[in-house]
Every structure is written in structure tokens, then in C-alpha cells.
Design a protein around this motif. Structure first.
Motif, mmCIF file in Angstrom:
data_model
loop_
_atom_site.group_PDB
_atom_site.id
_atom_site.type_symbol
_atom_site.label_atom_id
_atom_site.label_comp_id
_atom_site.label_asym_id
_atom_site.label_seq_id
_atom_site.Cartn_x
_atom_site.Cartn_y
_atom_site.Cartn_z
ATOM 1 N N GLN A 1 0.834 -1.208 0.000
ATOM 2 C CA GLN A 1 0.000 0.000 0.000
ATOM 3 C C GLN A 1 0.865 1.253 0.000
ATOM 4 O O GLN A 1 0.576 2.230 -0.696
ATOM 5 N N ALA B 1 2.208 1.815 -3.421
ATOM 6 C CA ALA B 1 1.195 2.355 -4.332
ATOM 7 C C ALA B 1 0.960 3.836 -4.075
ATOM 8 O O ALA B 1 0.836 4.637 -5.007
ATOM 9 N N TYR C 1 -8.206 14.772 -12.515
ATOM 10 C CA TYR C 1 -9.232 13.736 -12.439
ATOM 11 C C TYR C 1 -8.657 12.342 -12.691
ATOM 12 O O TYR C 1 -8.715 11.460 -11.831
ATOM 13 N N HIS D 1 -8.434 9.156 -10.192
ATOM 14 C CA HIS D 1 -9.440 8.135 -10.428
ATOM 15 C C HIS D 1 -8.789 6.763 -10.583
ATOM 16 O O HIS D 1 -9.223 5.789 -9.974
ATOM 17 N N LEU D 2 -7.750 6.723 -11.394
ATOM 18 C CA LEU D 2 -7.060 5.450 -11.591
ATOM 19 C C LEU D 2 -6.471 4.932 -10.284
ATOM 20 O O LEU D 2 -6.481 3.744 -10.013
ATOM 21 N N GLY E 1 -7.557 5.621 -7.374
ATOM 22 C CA GLY E 1 -8.582 5.410 -6.360
ATOM 23 C C GLY E 1 -8.479 6.368 -5.195
ATOM 24 O O GLY E 1 -8.887 6.061 -4.077
ATOM 25 N N GLU F 1 -9.692 9.766 -3.491
ATOM 26 C CA GLU F 1 -10.851 10.663 -3.567
ATOM 27 C C GLU F 1 -10.417 12.105 -3.367
ATOM 28 O O GLU F 1 -9.873 12.461 -2.317
ATOM 29 N N GLN G 1 -14.012 13.550 -7.543
ATOM 30 C CA GLN G 1 -15.359 13.260 -7.076
ATOM 31 C C GLN G 1 -16.448 13.962 -7.898
ATOM 32 O O GLN G 1 -17.631 13.687 -7.714
ATOM 33 N N ALA H 1 -16.990 13.322 -10.792
ATOM 34 C CA ALA H 1 -17.578 12.200 -11.542
ATOM 35 C C ALA H 1 -18.678 11.535 -10.730
ATOM 36 O O ALA H 1 -19.665 11.051 -11.279
ATOM 37 N N HIS I 1 -7.758 0.886 -18.220
ATOM 38 C CA HIS I 1 -8.765 0.345 -17.316
ATOM 39 C C HIS I 1 -8.869 -1.163 -17.415
ATOM 40 O O HIS I 1 -9.083 -1.842 -16.416
#
Lengths: 824, 361
Positions: free
Chosen positions: A130, A133, A205, A209-210, A212, A214, A219, A221, A483
């Protein structure tokens, strides 16, 4: 308002883009958002929204801070170096070519379970994976935005007051220098850089988004998902809009013109560790992703598949992006043009520039949604299978701000006096642009083109809204490939993206390397958006046959650097005095080493065009635009001055040059209505004048230079606009003329400079023919040296000439910002 | 494929003429004038002579899966399929909203979605046209609107996936209830429930179990520290990377991971004794479609065996609903389907998402 001819169309185009494409659609969208009730069922409470906003701002703030920290050193280097500056700019901008979300994906491939590192991490506790990432996400954002920070730091650094910097640095250590001197001096540009990065991260964005994560930008979207309402998105985005507008206004203010050019040279020390920092940044931002891509590619199958399946999408996207680039260029050029319309124009330019910058900072979906709404409102049918124009307009609206920023930086890195001079010589805005601005600015324009095209090519949110049905698109497919974790397809697409960048840049680099002319560069640029960010000025490749002994100086405001030098004088010892548009007269040795600098007392109206050194070593300066002659002692101090504006005896209008007779009398040529030569006593008392305006015998049209042959008792006058040399006795009696308008031997075009060799040969500098012509004392043409161009031995608008005792000719190559030393 | 992709802008040499949907006849003069000027500038003229040779499809199915299917349709019928795709990130909603905004002058003829819940919403809003043909006769119960406004086919299963190096197949969860076991605390990940198929899945819990039990399931997941990410593919990547051990996701996302050689395995996620939630593709004719005949031809093709076979054989490996195909591809079948009605699930979505957001976040 003063409106330079030819700029009205540009300004109108900018007005249309800003008004109809940005302001009106967004106003309509927000009017609807305000008029309609708040949508119900949003997945968060007000408190949750506030927390989301706060968290997003903290995240954006930290990422922006790190980007500024990383961008500081490259920015300083960019703002410091002269040689290779544009190459450095190219290196700085290159990381922006790969969009952040793609960069994120590339780095995340490194952590993929099929790699050794990924397998290692998968065997560790979850927290380790984690953390890796999270590190990837934040690193990508920082690595994606440091180039922008570097650009703004560079702009600030170039405008820093070096005298303050140096005087404050005398007794301080490196850290104290940084904290007590650099930081306070750089506070404004650093704040601007941080603010620009902050608002861009806030609006981001795709990457969040990719990953994850927030954030407020990501948001939006969610709001769209829940409400299906662009008005609701507009409502939710209001904090972003406010911040974007504020930062855009601040950036416009920060990039405003600084009036008179900075007289002090910028600090120019670059330490090895700073280069090391840049090398590491480039390696991490560019080299490493490229290495990941190449090592992750399994054979050439994916590349072949890309070519067979996706080339149409790439072609479509390139064409739309190219159109967007042209629109963005026109809009930004319009802002630049408006900036020259006086006070009202500057205000308009500021408003439009702010609007374009704000659009760059806004979430792209807002710009797209607003445009779409207007399209539907006014009933423009959706084109099917074509309709590139709305997409191009949307992309241009998003990225014209980038071009505005680069144009502002370009403006500050050149000199506006070139323009003014061209204007004085009768060139319109377009002519001045072609002949004066373009040769110097094309690398930056090209860089702006590349950047805008690449950004448009990979833009996601507005593209998704404005892309018509039936039109394959590169960025849409790439996002979907990511994706669905089609790593090989992603790699192929990324390599294609890099390939596009290289295809765009390499020809321009070749142009620079081959030093083709301006026209070939333009043809290449327009024909294939062939652009480049490497920075040699174009030149003509034809040989001149001149024996070039030395090139003195380059562009700039530093020691032995020039901005449009025009006047030169040489003393008995062979030292040179050169006046240029920085308001300095540089005292150089004949070998081009700086000895001293004389600063002119006033320069707002203009600069000297001619000077000479008297027998006692005094320097006589025709202070053209102040209608006087300044006399400096050998120590560089102003001793006296004489003359003043007027048409009477003892007065001048635009004195151009000075010559000293063997008896100490001072001859001064002038134009602007008087067009005569006046004679003064050594003490500065008016004695006599001869000549009058006209083209006949005994008349002058812009006498631009004087040369005095004491041995033969002849005064040569360069009668520039009559394209001839007049010969007078030292008593002011006309002896005769030689030369007529033309380009052949013995013919002249705009002789602006004269110098006398020790053997009595007269050296004439022809501004109009871009050459030097040597005449016998009787007026027979002996030799023509040089031709137009940028290479050694070639000239661009030469203004003056001097000859030393050894027969070395010093040509003031004004348009090339240098002095060329030739064998006579 | 060739025609679908070879769509250069109209101004590009050799590109097809641009087709303009909608008309200007009833527009006020200023609007018509403005539009005419824009069209003149853009060089966009209508080409009505070829109108029925074109069908415009809004498609939220993965572009690389859908394109070969549309190419096959073009090959078989000679009708050009001009597609507007969505990004997976937009989760269909971009196209749905586009259909809403274009309702007054539709551009699309057919809506082909990778899920069904937004299609149901559009049908209820009156934006879809009934469609019936020989193909739709005897369509499986529960996979069609009673008025024929949408049809479901080619299912994806909601699945549980796990990291094969961290979880043994025999200990991997089989039912949603298994995920509530404390042994999975800190090891779970799922897509945010406000998006896409995950919202439909959570809504299915409300439809199947009732609100109270569904809320308990959500609370149990929360108690186990379930991590929420942006999408199902991200959830699979998080598991594959070792950041989590188990995820809720869609079957096609796991197939994609396995294609890349990632260490993940899956099984359809059961619910009590009710089987796995399945998400069908859906197809519908848009009300006021500019090319109605071509739209009907595309619908017939999408609902035919060829399309479903291509979807089954694609990277997505959907489960077929045509019996012949189901028999031919048993490996992709969903053994037991959750007995919920999609219309009912669609009704539950707002309540379910709201509850999920409150409980999970």
C-alpha cells in the motif's frame, strides 16, 4: 487605444474564443446551476463535502509544494544560462508530454505482479504494498508538475535584481543566501508556481481516479453519476472555479510586463550539483518511464497491432489537436497583440489572458459540458462521423492558457525594443513579426505548438464530452486500455505517443542544426506542425567568402552580450565602445574582453546610433533621441554635453554621428527634418552647418554616419536614404558623390556606417544590402564583403563599422547581436 | 471494422462525408442562421442519400471488445456503424446523460450498454423505443422489458477474486456472508458502491435480502475494514499487487488480469443459497432514432447468436443466454443466478447506494 496595424483581426479572434467559447458557455452553465435547485441524493453531507474539499486542498498543497521544490533548481538553471537555454527548456517541457494518468499507469506497471519488484512486494505485509502504491501516486503528481513550477521559477529568476542579490550575498554562506536572500527575492514567483501547481492538482481527475484517491476533482464524476446533471457538477465545482480564477488572475499579474528591461545581468552561476539535480529529474521523469515501457514490451506484436488498428484514431486525434493548436496560438497571439494597444488594450489583454488561464485550471469536464450546452442551446446539430471542430475548439479553450504563458515568457526573454525599432522603420505589426520577432521567437513558438498539441492529443474530460460519434480517438482508447489492464496495448500507445513527439521535434532540431533559413523553418512548422524547442537561430547556409577572424558577443544583457547593438567606436589603442539597446556603452578590448561599462543617463526615448573617439581619448556620443551630444572622459565619466532639440543653429533633431577634425572641430550629422551636418568648436560652441533635406546636390536624406580623412582633408557623409556617399572638404564644400541605389558593386542601399582604414580606404556598412563595401578614396568600389544571414561572415541589419590600425573590420551585426571581426 | 474505424474527419482527404443529425426547420431564424454559419465553417453538410446506410450506436461496452462485433455487423449488412464509446471511467453515465441532453433531437439510434440499470432508467424516462422482432420472441424471462424497450444478453457475473499466493482456493469465500468472517479483516477491497455494477450489486442485496440484512452485510464489510477503490479493475489490480487479498469485482476484470498472468483466481459470488448476481449487456432503440430501419437491423444483430458468441469468445468471456451457446461454452456459465428482478434492483439503487455510502465511508 493605439492599435498597431494588423492586430485587429487577431484581437477579434481572441475575443471570439474567450467570449463565445469560454465566458458565455460557462456563464450560461452557472446561471442554470444557480437557477436550478440543488439536486437531491448526493452521496455526501455538507460536512463530508467540506472535509473532502479540505483534504483535497491539503493533498494538492503538499503535491504542489514538492513540485516547486523539485522545480526550483531546474528553474534557476533555466533562468540563468544563455547558451543551450532552449535545449534546457525542451528538456524541462518534455515530461509534460506524457499525461499524468499515463505516467501513473507506467509506474504502476513496475509494481505489477508480473515484475520482480511486484512479486517481492506481494510477499510483504499489505502495508508495504500500500505504501508503494501511495508513493507511486504522489510521485507521479509531483513528477508531472515540476516542469511547470520550473518555468515560473525561471521567469522569476531572470527578473531578479542581481545587484541586490550580489550585494546581499557578499558575506553569507550558501544556506543563509538561500533563506535570507533568494527566498525573499523569489517569493512572488515561487508563490505563483505553487498556486498554479496547486490548482492543477486540485482539478486533476484521471490520475486520482485510476489510483482510487478521492479528491474534489475526481469526485465530480460521482456527482455526475448520481445526478446526471452538468449543473450539479458546476455547483459542486465552485471551490475549484474560484481557486482557478484567483490563481489565473495572480498568474496574469505575475507575468505582466516589467516595463523597461532589467539592466542588471541575471545571476549566471550554475553549480555542478544543480546540473546533477536536473539530470536525476530528467532520468526519473523521462528515462525511467521509457525504460519501463521498453522492458515491458513483449515482442513487436503490440506495436504491429497498434499500427493496424489504431492509426486512424491517432490520425484523427492529431488532426483535431493540430487544429486546436492553431486556434490556441491565434488566441494567445491576440492577447499579445492587445497588450500593445496601450492602457485599455493591456486591461483587455489581462482579462482575456486570465480567462484563458482559468480555463486551463478548471476541470476539463466543466469546459466540455459548458460548450456542449451551448451547442445544444443554439441548435447546432451534432455532426456524425466528422465534426472535429467542436472538439478542436474545446481543446484550444483548455490549453490556450499554456501558449499565453509561453508567449509571455518569450516576450520577456527577448526585447521589445526590436519591435519598436521596426515600427520606427515603418514596419507594421505583421511585418515586424515576420522580420523581427519570428527569427528570435520561433523556437519558443514551436515549443508552445508541441506542448499544446501533445496536451490536446491526450486530453480526456473535454474530449469525451465533445467527441462526435463515429470518430476514433487515441486518448479515449488509451484510457480504456489502461482500465482493462491491457499492458501491451498501453505500452504500444505510449511508445506511439513518444514517437509522435519525436516526429514533431526532430525535424525542428534538424532545422536548427542545419541552420536553415526562416522560410524553410516556417514551411516545416506549418506543413507538419514541425516544431522544436532547441535553440539556435536560423541562418542562411550560403557561404559569404569573408575571412572571419572573431565573433564578439552574443544575445543578452551581460558582459560582452548585446541587444541590438548599433553604434561602435574604436580608440587609438584598438579598444572598442559598443552601444546597444540595454542602455549601456560597453568598453571592450579588441579581443572582446569587457573593460568597463558606461550607462547612459536616459534611455526611455531611445538609444545612440553613432559615436566616435576623439584624439584625446574622449568618447563623443550622438545621443540621438535626446537631441544632444554627450562627451565622456577616458575614465567613463560624463564630461559635458551640447545641443538640444530644435531646428535652429546649435540645435539638433536626431543627431546620428560625430567626427572630429584634426583641428578639434566637431562635426555632427542629424536627420528628422534638419538633415544636415553642423560644425562645433572643440569646446562645444556652434560654428556652422551645411546641407539641407532633399535628394539634390548639397542635400541629405538621413545622413547617418561620418568619416573624416584628415590626411586628404575629406569628410565622408553617409547619405543613407539617398543611397550615396557625399564627399566634403573640411570647410563644408561639396566635392562630389559616389554610389547609387542598388545591390551591385559600387551601388549602395542604406549606408548606415562609415569607417576609414589607415590607408585611406573607406569602409561602408550597408544596412539594406547586409554587407560591407570597401571604396578607394576616390569612390571606386574595391570589394564587397558578407551577405544576409546568421552564420559567421553573414549579417543581419548591420548598423555600424570600425577599422583598427591592423586593418581589422569590426562590423556591428545588429540583428545577430554580435560584433564580427573580419580581415579587410 | 474497417468502416467503423476509418472515420477521418469530413475535411480530411478521402474521408467520408460528414452526416449531420437533426434538422433546422423548426428553429428560430437566429438559431438557424448561427448554426448554418457554424456548419458552413465546419464544412459539415448532410448526406441524406446515405441515411439508411448508417447507424449511430452509443456503446459503453469495452471498445476493443465492441469494435470487432460492429465490424462484423458492417460486413454482414453493409450498414456503417458509427459508434460513440464511453471511457470505462465514466461507467456508462456519460452516454446516458448524452442521450438525455439529445432527447429533443436524437443523434443515436441504438444504445448498447455493458450493464442494465441505466438502460432501465432511460426506458422509464421514455427515451427508448419498443422493439420486437423474431429474434426477441421467447427471450429469456427477466432479461427483457415487458414493453420491449430493452433486452439483456451476454452476462457478466459479480465475482469474488483472490490472490492465489495469499489465499488458497478452498479457503476463498464462496458467498457474501463468508466475507463477513473476521478472518478477512483488513484483507478486503471493492469498488466504491456509487459507481457502475457495484451499485447494482449492492442494490441486489437490498432486493434479495431486504434493507435490514443488506445493511448488516454492509456493516459487516465495514467492520472488516473493506477498502473502497475507484473501480472493479482497480480492485483486481490492488489484489494482484498484494495490497489486499480478496476483492468483489466483475468477472471480465478478473479474466483481464488472468490474461496478463496476474496471480488472481475467482468464482461467482453466491448470496446465501441464491447464487451469483449477473449483469447483462443491454441493447435498446433510442426514441426518435434518425435511422430507424438501420437501428432495427443493428438490434437484431446485437441480440443474435453471433454477437453473443463474439462476446463469449472475447477477453470479456460473457456468459451466454442463448441456449445453444450456453451448451457450447459451459466454462463461462454462471452456475446459479441470483433470483432478482432487474427492474426491482434498479428501484433499489438510490436507497442502496445512499445506505452504502453512509455505512462504508
Amino acid at each position: 487605444m493605439i492599435r498597431p496595424s494588423g492586430t485587429q483581426g487577431l484581437a477579434a479572434a481572441t475575443g471570439l474564443l474567450v467570449g463565445l467559447v469560454l465566458v458565455l458557455p460557462l456563464a450560461i452553465l452557472y446561471a442554470a446551476a444557480v437557477a436550478e435547485p440543488a439536486p437531491a441524493g448526493l452521496p455526501w453531507s455538507t460536512a463530508q463535502f467540506a472535509w473532502l474539499a479540505a483534504r483535497s486542498m491539503i493533498l494538492a498543497g503538499v503535491a504542489a509544494l514538492l513540485a516547486v521544490v523539485l522545480g526550483y533548481v531546474p528553474g534557476r538553471i533555466l533562468g540563468t544560462i544563455q547558451r543551450g537555454r532552449l535545449a534546457m527548456l525542451a528538456l524541462t517541457l518534455a515530461p509534460l508530454v506524457i499525461p499524468r494518468h499515463v505516467l501513473y499507469y507506467i509506474w504502476s506497471m513496475l509494481l505489477s505482479p508480473t515484475t520482480a519488484l511486484g512479486r517481492f512486494l506481494a510477499e510483504q505485509p499489505q502495508e508495504v504494498a500500500q505504501a508503494a502504491a501511495m508513493l507511486t501516486t504522489s510521485s507521479v503528481l509531483v513528477l508531472g508538475y515540476w516542469p511547470l513550477a520550473a518555468l515560473l521559477v525561471a521567469h522569476g529568476w531572470r527578473n531578479i535584481d542581481a545587484e541586490v542579490l550580489e550585494s546581499g550575498s557578499l558575506e553569507a554562506g550558501p544556506w543563509q543566501r538561500f533563506t535570507r536572500i533568494h527566498l525573499p527575492l523569489m517569493a512572488e514567483p515561487l508563490a505563483l508556481a505553487w498556486a498554479a501547481c496547486f490548482v492543477l492538482v486540485l482539478s486533476e481527475y484521471a490520475t486520482f481516479h485510476l489510483a482510487g484517491v478521492e479528491t474534489l476533482g475526481a469526485q465530480l464524476a460521482v456527482v455526475y453519476e448520481f445526478t446526471g446533471s452538468t449543473e450539479a457538477v458546476a455547483r459542486a465545482a465552485w471551490p475549484l472555479v474560484l481557486v482557478a480564477a484567483a490563481v489565473a488572475a495572480a498568474l496574469t499579474w505575475g507575468l505582466r510586463g516589467r516595463g523597461e528591461p532589467q539592466l542588471h545581468e541575471p545571476p549566471r552561476e550554475v553549480r555542478p550539483w544543480q546540473w546533477a539535480v536536473v539530470a536525476i529529474l530528467a532520468a526519473v521523469s523521462l528515462g525511467a518511464p521509457l525504460a519501463i515501457l521498453l522492458t515491458g514490451l513483449h515482442g513487436t506484436g503490440a506495436l504491429g497491432q497498434f499500427w493496424s488498428l489504431q492509426r486512424d484514431g491517432l490520425a484523427n486525434s492529431l488532426l483535431a489537436a493540430a487544429a486546436a493548436t492553431v486556434i490556441a496560438l491565434v488566441a494567445a497571439a491576440g492577447v499579445q497583440a492587445l497588450d500593445r494597444w496601450g492602457r485599455g488594450g493591456r486591461l483587455l489583454a489581462a482579462v482575456m489572458g486570465t480567462a484563458l488561464l482559468a480555463a486551463m485550471f478548471l476541470p476539463g469536464s466543466l469546459v466540455g459540458a459548458a460548450l456542449l450546452r451551448v451547442q445544444i442551446l443554439i441548435g447546432i446539430p451534432t455532426p456524425v462521423g466528422g465534426g472535429w471542430w467542436l472538439l478542436a475548439v474545446g481543446q484550444a479553450a483548455r490549453f490556450a492558457g499554456v501558449v499565453v504563458v509561453i508567449f509571455r515568457l518569450a516576450r520577456d526573454s527577448t526585447d521589445r525594443h526590436y519591435d519598436e525599432m521596426a515600427g520606427v522603420d515603418g514596419a507594421g505589426w505583421w511585418a515586424a513579426g515576420w522580420h523581427v520577432r519570428w527569427p528570435r521567437a520561433w523556437p519558443l513558438v514551436a515549443g508552445a505548438c508541441v506542448l499544446t498539441l501533445m496536451l490536446s492529443l491526450t486530453e480526456v474530460p473535454a474530449t469525451m464530452m465533445l467527441l462526435p460519434p463515429g470518430v476514433a480517438n487515441f486518448t479515449q482508447r488509451l484510457l480504456n486500455q489502461m482500465h482493462y489492464a491491457r499492458d501491451q496495448h498501453v505500452i504500444a500507445s505510449c511508445l506511439a505517443l513518444i514517437g509522435v513527439y519525436l516526429v514533431l521535434v526532430v525535424p525542428a532540431v534538424l532545422v536548427a542544426v542545419a541552420r536553415l533559413g526562416r522560410a524553410p523553418a516556417a514551411v516545416l512548422l506549418v506543413a507538419a506542425m514541425i516544431v522544436g524547442v532547441s535553440g539556435c537561430e536560423p541562418g542562411v547556409a550560403s557561404p559569404s567568402g569573408v575571412q572571419v577572424l572573431q565573433i564578439i558577443g552574443t544575445s543578452g544583457r551581460g558582459p560582452c552580450e548585446f541587444l541590438y547593438p548599433r553604434a561602435i567606436a574604436i580608440d587609438a589603442g584598438g579598444d572598442l565602445f559598443v552601444a546597444d539597446r540595454t542602455g549601456r556603452i560597453q568598453h571592450l578590448t579588441g579581443a572582446g574582453k569587457m573593460v568597463d561599462v558606461i550607462r547612459l543617463p536616459e534611455t526611455e526615448k531611445g538609444y545612440p546610433t553613432g559615436m566616435t573617439v576623439g584624439p584625446d581619448g574622449s568618447l563623443y556620443v550622438a545621443d540621438t533621441h535626446y537631441h544632444r551630444v554627450l562627451v565622456y572622459g577616458k575614465d567613463g565619466r560624463l564630461v559635458r554635453q551640447f545641443g538640444g532639440f530644435g531646428t535652429g543653429d546649435g540645435q539638433f533633431i536626431y543627431p546620428t554621428h560625430v567626427a572630429i577634425g584634426p583641428d578639434g572641430r566637431v562635426f555632427v550629422s542629424e536627420y528628422g527634418g534638419n538633415d544636415r551636418v553642423s560644425v562645433w568648436s572643440p569646446e562645444g560652441r556652434f560654428l556652422d552647418a551645411f546641407g539641407r533635406p532633399g535628394s539634390g546636390s548639397g542635400e541629405f536624406s538621413r545622413p547617418s554616419a561620418l568619416a573624416l580623412d584628415a590626411g586628404r582633408g575629406i569628410l565622408y557623409v553617409a547619405d543613407a536614404c539617398n543611397h550615396r556617399i557625399a564627399r566634403y572638404t573640411l570647410a563644408g564644400n561639396l566635392v562630389g558623390y559616389f554610389g547609387s541605389v542598388g545591390t551591385g558593386p559600387g551601388e549602395l542601399r542604406y549606408p548606415y556606417g562609415l569607417a576609414l582604414a589607415s590607408d585611406g580606404r573607406l569602409v561602408v556598412c550597408e544596412n539594406g544590402n547586409n554587407r560591407v563595401q570597401v571604396f578607394s578614396p576616390e569612390g571606386a568600389s574595391l570589394r564587397c564583403l558578407g551577405l544576409a544571414g546568421r552564420e559567421p561572415g553573414q549579417l543581419a541589419y548591420p548598423w555600424g563599422v570600425a577599422v583598427d590600425r591592423q586593418g581589422h573590420v569590426f562590423v556591428v551585426d545588429a540583428g545577430n547581436n554580435r560584433i564580427q571581426v573580419w580581415a579587410l | 471494422m474497417k468502416h467503423n474505424r476509418a472515420t477521418f474527419p469530413s475535411w480530411f482527404p478521402g474521408g467520408p462525408s460528414a452526416l449531420c443529425a437533426g434538422g433546422l426547420v423548426e428553429d428560430p431564424p437566429w438559431r438557424a442562421l448561427l448554426a448554418a454559419v457554424v456548419l458552413a465553417i465546419a464544412g459539415c453538410g448532410s448526406d441524406s442519400s446515405h441515411a439508411e446506410n448508417v447507424v449511430v450506436v452509443y456503446c459503453s461496452v469495452d471498445q476493443e471488445v465492441a469494435e470487432p462485433i460492429l465490424a462484423e455487423f458492417e460486413r454482414q449488412t453493409g450498414v456503417h456503424a458509427l459508434a460513440r464509446f464511453d471511457t470505462e471511467a465514466a461507467k456508462t453515465v456519460g452516454l446516458v446523460q448524452r442521450l438525455r441532453t439529445e432527447a429533443a433531437r436524437p443523434v443515436a439510434d441504438v444504445f448498447w450498454s455493458g450493464e442494465v440499470f441505466h438502460t432501465i432508467r432511460l426506458a422509464r424516462e421514455g427515451r427508448l423505443e419498443p422493439y420486437r422482432s423474431d429474434v426477441t420472441r421467447d427471450w429469456p424471462a427477466g432479461l427483457a422489458d415487458s414493453q420491449g424497450r430493452w433486452y439483456g444478453f451476454a452476462l457478466r457475473a459479480r465475482a469474488v477474486a483472490w490472490h492465489t499466493g495469499r489465499v488458497r482456493a478452498e479457503e476463498a469465500p464462496r458467498r457474501i456472508e463468508d466475507l463477513l468472517d473476521p478472518k478477512w479483516r483488513g484483507r478486503l477491497v471493492m469498488a466504491s458502491p456509487e459507481f457502475g455494477t457495484t451499485s447494482g450489486h449492492v442494490a441486489a442485496w437490498f432486493a434479495f435480502y431486504g434493507p435490514q440484512r443488506a445493511a448488516e452485510i454492509l456493516a459487516g464489510l465495514k467492520a472488516n475494514g473493506v477498502r473502497l477503490v475507484a473501480g472493479n479493475s482497480v480492485a483486481v489490480r490492488v489484489v494482484a499487487n498484494g495490497e489486499a487479498d480478496v476483492c468483489l469485482t466483475d468477472s471480465d476484470d478478473v479474466y483481464a488480469a488472468q490474461r496478463n498472468g496476474w496471480p488472481v483466481a475467482m468464482r461467482p459470488l453466491g448470496h446465501g443459497d441464491g447464487g451469483a448476481m449477473t449483469i447483462p449487456n443491454s441493447a435498446a432503440v433510442v426514441r426518435g432514432a434518425p435511422h430507424p430501419e438501420a437501428a432495427r437491423r443493428l438490434m437484431a444483430f446485437l441480440l443474435g447468436e453471433t454477437t453473443e458468441r463474439l462476446l463469449v469468445e472475447s477477453d470479456s468471456h460473457n456468459a451466454p443466454v442463448h441456449l445453444a451457446l450456453a451448451a457450447r461454452y459451459p466454462q463461462y456459465a454462471v452456475p446459479a443466478r441470483l433470483p432478482v428482478d432487474y427492474e426491482t434492483v434498479a428501484d433499489c439503487v438510490p436507497q442502496a447506494v445512499s445506505a452504502a455510502m453512509k455505512i462504508l465511508k
